[in-house]
Structures are given as structure tokens and as C-alpha cells.
Design a protein around this motif. Structure first.
Motif, PDB file in Angstrom:
ATOM      1  N   VAL A   1      -5.732   0.446  -7.791  1.00  0.00           N
ATOM      2  CA  VAL A   1      -5.147  -0.645  -7.007  1.00  0.00           C
ATOM      3  C   VAL A   1      -6.021  -0.987  -5.800  1.00  0.00           C
ATOM      4  O   VAL A   1      -6.448  -2.132  -5.618  1.00  0.00           O
ATOM      5  CB  VAL A   1      -3.712  -0.286  -6.544  1.00  0.00           C
ATOM      6  N   ILE A   2      -6.296  -0.002  -4.959  1.00  0.00           N
ATOM      7  CA  ILE A   2      -6.944  -0.272  -3.678  1.00  0.00           C
ATOM      8  C   ILE A   2      -8.410  -0.648  -3.858  1.00  0.00           C
ATOM      9  O   ILE A   2      -8.866  -1.694  -3.373  1.00  0.00           O
ATOM     10  CB  ILE A   2      -6.795   0.942  -2.737  1.00  0.00           C
ATOM     11  N   ALA A   3      -9.175   0.202  -4.547  1.00  0.00           N
ATOM     12  CA  ALA A   3     -10.612  -0.066  -4.696  1.00  0.00           C
ATOM     13  C   ALA A   3     -10.890  -1.371  -5.441  1.00  0.00           C
ATOM     14  O   ALA A   3     -11.750  -2.149  -5.001  1.00  0.00           O
ATOM     15  CB  ALA A   3     -11.301   1.117  -5.380  1.00  0.00           C
ATOM     16  N   PRO A   4     -10.207  -1.683  -6.555  1.00  0.00           N
ATOM     17  CA  PRO A   4     -10.482  -2.978  -7.202  1.00  0.00           C
ATOM     18  C   PRO A   4     -10.207  -4.165  -6.296  1.00  0.00           C
ATOM     19  O   PRO A   4     -10.941  -5.167  -6.341  1.00  0.00           O
ATOM     20  CB  PRO A   4      -9.537  -2.969  -8.416  1.00  0.00           C
TER      21      PRO A   4
ATOM     22  N   LEU B   1       0.825  -1.200   0.000  1.00  0.00           N
ATOM     23  CA  LEU B   1       0.000   0.000   0.000  1.00  0.00           C
ATOM     24  C   LEU B   1       0.866   1.260   0.000  1.00  0.00           C
ATOM     25  O   LEU B   1       0.594   2.210  -0.742  1.00  0.00           O
ATOM     26  CB  LEU B   1      -0.929   0.000   1.220  1.00  0.00           C
ATOM     27  N   GLU B   2       1.899   1.279   0.832  1.00  0.00           N
ATOM     28  CA  GLU B   2       2.785   2.437   0.876  1.00  0.00           C
ATOM     29  C   GLU B   2       3.459   2.658  -0.476  1.00  0.00           C
ATOM     30  O   GLU B   2       3.604   3.794  -0.939  1.00  0.00           O
ATOM     31  CB  GLU B   2       3.848   2.243   1.967  1.00  0.00           C
ATOM     32  N   ALA B   3       3.874   1.558  -1.127  1.00  0.00           N
ATOM     33  CA  ALA B   3       4.526   1.692  -2.429  1.00  0.00           C
ATOM     34  C   ALA B   3       3.555   2.242  -3.468  1.00  0.00           C
ATOM     35  O   ALA B   3       3.919   3.121  -4.263  1.00  0.00           O
ATOM     36  CB  ALA B   3       5.071   0.340  -2.872  1.00  0.00           C
ATOM     37  N   ALA B   4       2.319   1.748  -3.476  1.00  0.00           N
ATOM     38  CA  ALA B   4       1.336   2.232  -4.448  1.00  0.00           C
ATOM     39  C   ALA B   4       1.032   3.711  -4.231  1.00  0.00           C
ATOM     40  O   ALA B   4       0.950   4.492  -5.183  1.00  0.00           O
ATOM     41  CB  ALA B   4       0.055   1.403  -4.352  1.00  0.00           C
ATOM     42  N   LEU B   5       0.870   4.119  -2.981  1.00  0.00           N
ATOM     43  CA  LEU B   5       0.575   5.517  -2.688  1.00  0.00           C
ATOM     44  C   LEU B   5       1.747   6.416  -3.059  1.00  0.00           C
ATOM     45  O   LEU B   5       1.557   7.524  -3.576  1.00  0.00           O
ATOM     46  CB  LEU B   5       0.229   5.679  -1.206  1.00  0.00           C
ATOM     47  N   ALA B   6       2.974   5.946  -2.793  1.00  0.00           N
ATOM     48  CA  ALA B   6       4.147   6.762  -3.083  1.00  0.00           C
ATOM     49  C   ALA B   6       4.389   6.889  -4.583  1.00  0.00           C
ATOM     50  O   ALA B   6       4.759   7.966  -5.072  1.00  0.00           O
ATOM     51  CB  ALA B   6       5.376   6.172  -2.388  1.00  0.00           C
TER      52      ALA B   6
END
Length: 337
Positions: free
Chosen positions: A151-154, A135-140
Motif C-alpha cells: 500500500v504505502i510504497a506503491p 494509513l492507520e487502517a492499513a497498518l492495523a
């Protein structure tokens, strides 16, 4: 004279971090597997970072599926290496992947980014540290809005679909994933608020416990320096109305996940709240978010929000306040038309 055909372009090789996000494991795990079981990149150049080819990734995917099915890592690594091109046919047959991509416990993701599959695999394993890292990597790397939408919602939707079709199974996966997402959103630090600027109030309607989407909206507003007051799940109706009167907000966002919690009467009462001096009364813009609300808006100055990106655009387009109702601290701001 005929031209010599160009050689085929090599397949794109991925970094260790990119492979880790795709598979739902940490980069440390990949390095540990390479060190212990020799399941690393087939080719490496001295002095350069590891680069993983599609064949390397396929072996790792097989190892992930086998370990998720309970096979010890050492055996899974041997099977994955034995399934490499050129290995004896008998060994390849032993390690043949299951018919369903990701195995029988895989989430129904459909056509999504590889990061979704990695996040879902980590969530199904209840691997909280890896979920947090992904999650941290996707947000960054993608930013909050893109990470949420792609990424998160699906992944959340896939967990919900799996839960709906598997009885009480996967409730623990949804709870763990939701908790980690909420924690990641809360770690996003907002910009300083402009002085004397009316906030946006965000709350779930009474009885509604699903607050993650407006947590994401709150974090995104904070990143843009828009003052926000988040009240979370199941805020009582009178507490909501009191908060509107006390703050004179720019807008009120009400989230309803289902038709059973959506309350048009509450929406009408909130939209009708006024504040300010006589002759200069103001009302908030009411923004209804979530699938629980119908297509029709129940009150004037009410609008539907249909996603994080478009919702941010609606909120940022609202007119700024005209002026305060009195001296500093004397009352809420009036809302300009």
C-alpha cells in the motif's frame, strides 16, 4: 433428468470501512454523503451493517472524481445517482467519467490494491486527516510489512513518478504524504529491548534526505524487539563512525537513494571499524540499502538489502553477540562471528 443450473453468485458487498479505504475518503464522509445526498447502499437490511455493492461503489467513485474536479458535492451526488443503471440516457451522459481512471490528476498506480487508489486520492486532495486514517487502517489490518510493501510504497512511487513528469507540481503531495507516513511509523511503539543487546544502527549517508524506508525498517525492528538506533537523514560521516565505536552495534544499515549520495569509501571505513579487547576485536555487519548502491559490495562483511521483508530476515539472521568487552557499562558489546 437435467439439473437446474445454480443461480449466479451475488457480487461481494463491502463494508463502509473497506469502501472508504478504496476511495480515499473517511467513513464519516460516506455516512455524511448518504445522509445529505441519499447516495448510499441501494439495498439495506434492517439491523445489519451497511454493505456496498459494486454498483454502489461505482457511483461513489464517480462522485469522488467529480468533487476532485471542483464540482460541488450536491451536484456531484445528483450526477452520480443519475448515472445509475436504468437512469435516463441524457442524465447518464452528463455524468460520464473522464477517460483516465480517476481523472487527469490521478497518480500512475498501475495494477495495485484498491487501498493504494484510496490513499493516492486523499493525498492528491491534500486531505491530511483522511491520509492519516487510511494509513492507520492499513497498518492495523495488514501489519507494517505488508502495508508498506503493498500500500504505502506503491503510492509513494506513484507520487514520485507524477512529480518527475509534472515539473514542480505534486511536490506538495509528496511532502504531505511523506510526513503522514513518517508520523504513522513513529506512532508504532517498539517492544522492550532485551538487556545488554547490541543495537542495529540505521542512517542515511551524508547528503541523503530520503529516510522513509529506513524509518519503516526501524519501526519493524522495534515491533520484533530488536534494539535499533535511528539517526535519520544526512548523518555526517564522522558522527556515524563515532556512533559505531560507542555502541558496538550488531549491524549498520546505510541508506542511499541515488548514486550521487552513495559513498563506497564511507562504507569501507565503517566496515573496518573495530572495538573490544585486544585478541577479541569485533566489527559490525554492514548492510547497504537503497537503489543508490551498486550491485557490488565495497567491503568484507557487507551485504545488500533489497526490501523491507527480506531486510528484516537478514538482520534477524545475524549471529548474536558473544559477550561484553568488560563490566556493565564499560564498553560496547563484541560481535560474535
Amino acid at each position: 433428468m437435467p439439473q437446474t443450473p445454480s443461480p449466479p453468485r451475488p457480487a461481494t458487498a463491502l463494508s463502509t470501512g473497506a469502501v472508504a479505504r478504496r476511495l480515499g475518503v473517511s467513513p464519516t464522509t460516506l455516512r455524511s454523503w448518504e445522509r445529505r445526498y441519499a447516495i448510499g447502499p441501494a439495498r439495506r437490511e434492517p439491523g445489519r451493517h451497511r454493505r456496498w455493492t459494486p454498483g454502489d461503489v461505482a457511483r461513489l467513485e464517480l462522485m469522488c472524481r467529480l468533487t476532485a474536479d471542483g464540482v460541488p458535492p450536491a451536484e456531484a451526488a445528483r450526477a452520480a445517482l443519475g448515472a445509475a443503471p436504468g437512469a435516463p440516457r441524457a442524465r447518464r451522459a452528463e455524468a460520464a467519467p473522464s477517460p483516465a481512471p480517476g481523472g487527469p490528476d490521478a497518480l500512475p498506480l498501475g495494477a495495485v490494491r484498491p487501498e493504494c487508489r484510496g490513499l493516492s486520492r486523499a493525498a492528491v486532495r491534500l486531505d491530511a486527516p483522511t491520509v492519516a486514517e487510511l494509513l492507520e487502517a492499513a497498518l492495523a489490518e495488514d501489519g507494517l510489512v505488508t502495508a508498506w510493501e503493498e500500500v504505502i510504497a506503491p503510492t509513494l512511487h506513484a507520487v514520485g513518478r507524477k512529480w518527475a513528469t509534472a515539473g514542480e507540481r505534486y511536490v506538495e503531495v509528496e511532502h504531505l504524504l511523506s510526513w503522514q507516513i513518517s508520523a504513522a511509523l513513529h506512532r508504532i511503539r517498539p517492544l522492550p529491548e532485551p538487556p545488554r543487546s547490541p543495537p542495529v544502527l540505521l542512517a542515511c549517508v551524508p547528503g541523503e534526505q530520503h529516510s522513509l524506508p529506513i524509518e519503516a525498517l526501524t519501526a519493524a525492528l522495534g515491533q520484533r524487539g530488536v534494539p535499533a538506533r535511528m539517526f535519520g537523514a544526512a548523518l555526517p560521516a564522522e558522527a556515524l563512525r563515532d556512533a559505531v565505536r560507542r555502541t558496538g552495534p550488531r549491524a549498520v544499515v546505510l541508506w542511499a537513494q541515488s548514486r550521487t549520495t552513495a559513498d563506497p569509501a564511507l562504507a569501507r571505513s565503517v566496515a573496518g571499524i573495530e572495538w573490544g579487547l585486544r585478541g577479541a576485536r569485533a566489527r559490525p555487519a554492514l548492510l547497504l540499502a537503497g537503489p543508490g548502491w551498486g550491485a557490488d559490495v565495497p567491503a568484507p562483511r557487507t551485504e545488500r538489502l533489497y526490501g523491507l521483508r527480506s531486510g528484516l530476515a537478514v538482520i534477524e539472521s545475524l549471529a548474536p553477540p558473544r559477550a561484553a568487552t568488560g563490566a556493565a557499562g564499560a564498553g560496547p558489546f563484541a560481535y560474535g562471528s
